[in-house]
Design a protein around this motif. Sequence first.
Motif, PDB file in Angstrom:
ATOM      1  N   TYR A  41       0.842  -1.205   0.000  1.00  0.00           N
ATOM      2  CA  TYR A  41       0.000   0.000   0.000  1.00  0.00           C
ATOM      3  C   TYR A  41       0.876   1.253   0.000  1.00  0.00           C
ATOM      4  N   LEU A  44       2.680   1.739  -3.352  1.00  0.00           N
ATOM      5  CA  LEU A  44       1.771   2.232  -4.385  1.00  0.00           C
ATOM      6  C   LEU A  44       1.392   3.686  -4.137  1.00  0.00           C
ATOM      7  N   VAL A  49       0.325   5.528  -8.331  1.00  0.00           N
ATOM      8  CA  VAL A  49      -0.056   4.729  -9.487  1.00  0.00           C
ATOM      9  C   VAL A  49      -1.551   4.801  -9.817  1.00  0.00           C
ATOM     10  N   LEU A  53      -6.687   4.935  -3.606  1.00  0.00           N
ATOM     11  CA  LEU A  53      -6.082   3.730  -3.070  1.00  0.00           C
ATOM     12  C   LEU A  53      -6.637   3.538  -1.664  1.00  0.00           C
TER      13      LEU A  53
END
Length: 79
Positions: A41, A44, A49, A53
């Motif tokens: 997590y 990212l 990205v 999220l």
Amino acid sequence: TRVVSIDAGGVTVEGPDGSRRHLEADTVVMATGAVAENRLYHELEAAAVCDELFLVGDARAPRTVLDAVREAFDIGLRL
């Protein structure tokens, strides 16, 4: 119930009343303690990205499966 011993034939456990039982087993898997595993997590998040999220379940904090399902459900409603 607590584990008293593990041997080639299985596991000996002791119940709350002090009674002991031997449970036959070929394999014993021990799950002791719990720590959130959320490195992916954070990787990212740092890489940006995607626009959104979400950190859910045991990645957020070790809890019950019901907590994880509820978190995912609530996030799904927001999407």
